[in-house]
Design a protein around this motif. Structure first.
Motif, PDB file in Angstrom:
ATOM      1  N   SER A 126       0.789  -1.307  -0.136  1.00  0.00           N
ATOM      2  CA  SER A 126      -0.073   0.027  -0.045  1.00  0.00           C
ATOM      3  C   SER A 126       0.801   1.337   0.037  1.00  0.00           C
ATOM      4  CB  SER A 126      -0.847   0.038   1.170  1.00  0.00           C
ATOM      5  OG  SER A 126      -0.202   0.298   2.524  1.00  0.00           O
ATOM      6  N   ASP A 127       0.338   2.267  -0.590  1.00  0.00           N
ATOM      7  CA  ASP A 127       1.055   3.542  -0.436  1.00  0.00           C
ATOM      8  C   ASP A 127       1.409   3.871   0.804  1.00  0.00           C
ATOM      9  OD1 ASP A 127       1.013   3.833  -3.184  1.00  0.00           O
ATOM     10  OD2 ASP A 127      -0.632   5.117  -3.407  1.00  0.00           O
ATOM     11  N   ARG A 128       0.375   3.713   1.919  1.00  0.00           N
ATOM     12  CA  ARG A 128       1.091   4.102   3.452  1.00  0.00           C
ATOM     13  C   ARG A 128       2.235   3.211   3.759  1.00  0.00           C
ATOM     14  NH1 ARG A 128      -4.074   3.853   7.467  1.00  0.00           N
ATOM     15  NH2 ARG A 128      -4.577   5.513   6.193  1.00  0.00           N
ATOM     16  N   GLU A 129       2.105   2.112   3.429  1.00  0.00           N
ATOM     17  CA  GLU A 129       3.449   1.270   3.937  1.00  0.00           C
ATOM     18  C   GLU A 129       4.693   1.712   3.326  1.00  0.00           C
ATOM     19  OE1 GLU A 129       1.981  -3.418   4.437  1.00  0.00           O
ATOM     20  OE2 GLU A 129       1.611  -2.585   2.422  1.00  0.00           O
ATOM     21  N   ASP A 139       5.200  12.411  -0.424  1.00  0.00           N
ATOM     22  CA  ASP A 139       3.967  11.917  -1.028  1.00  0.00           C
ATOM     23  C   ASP A 139       3.982  10.578  -1.793  1.00  0.00           C
ATOM     24  OD1 ASP A 139       1.975  13.965   0.077  1.00  0.00           O
ATOM     25  OD2 ASP A 139       3.499  15.228  -1.338  1.00  0.00           O
TER      26      ASP A 139
END
Length: 228
Positions: free
Chosen positions: A154-157, A182
């Motif tokens: 995921s982008d968060r990870e 970002d």
């Protein structure tokens, strides 16, 4: 300025320790290697370490099927060869890896992009690729799992790991003053004007090495010593 850094390479994600066979490795030993290491295939190399071909579970079961085995006997081909080393097949002469392998092998080089290796796997319907140097000597193995590790995050990870990679394990959310990170669809964008003490090129390299990053957009601007 916007600069996209090159994508991850096979050499960065491959496994260096490879289960392999020689041309004279027996059917029984091949089966033991596949079952014991829980793998679907392995490369066959010559005395110089050059890849000659690949033997898969399909090659083994296909050989037995071609010799008239079917039903329970065929399904038990690989599992029944978990017998102790030194035992021999009762079915007659044991074929060797050189006879069973698929040749030439589909291989990749360490400097090739992960995305290109993934496309080769998809097109050829294979789960692993021997990684070879310029002289076709085996240097590693790249599996579908190795490649998917890069993409299935995921982008968060990815953001958490990039932040840690460029700034260290500080608990602060923004660990470098003047730097914003970002992540969208694996693409990292770095903006802001970090302190002159920070090497922008090093920040970019650190971000690019994180698993899941497919590129880095550099929108950083240099801050002069007088900017306070």
């Amino acid at each position: 300025m916007s600069t996209v850094v090159g994508q991850r390479t096979v050499g960065e994600v491959m496994t260096g320790e490879v289960v392999l066979a020689r041309p004279d490795t027996s059917f029984e030993e091949l089966a033991r290697l596949l079952v014991g290491h829980r793998i679907s295939g392995l490369p066959v190399v010559d005395d110089d370490g050059k890849v000659m071909g690949v033997v898969s579970r399909t090659d083994l079961t296909g050989h037995r099927a071609g010799h008239g085995q079917d039903g329970p006997a065929r399904r038990a081909t690989v599992p029944t060869l978990r017998q102790p080393a030194g035992t021999r097949s009762l079915a007659g002469a044991s074929p060797k890896a050189g006879e069973l392998m698929t040749s030439p092998a589909v291989t990749v080089h360490p400097e090739q992009r992960v995305v290109d290796a993934a496309r080769i796997m998809e097109r050829r319907h294979i789960d692993r690729l021997p990684v070879v140097d310029e002289e076709d000597r085996l240097v590693g193995i790249a599996t579908r799992r190795d490649l998917l590790r890069v993409f299935l995050r995921s982008d968060r990870e990815i953001l958490a790991d990039v932040t840690c990679a460029v700034s260290g394990p500080s608990p602060a959310a923004d660990r470098i003053e003047g730097l914003r990170i970002d992540v969208r669809d694996g693409m990292v964008t770095m903006t802001g004007s970090p302190e002159p003490a920070h090497d922008v090129a090093a920040l970019i390299r650190a971000a690019w090495r994180v698993d899941g990053v497919v590129g880095v957009v550099n929108r950083l601007t240099a801050r002069s010593g007088s900017d306070r």
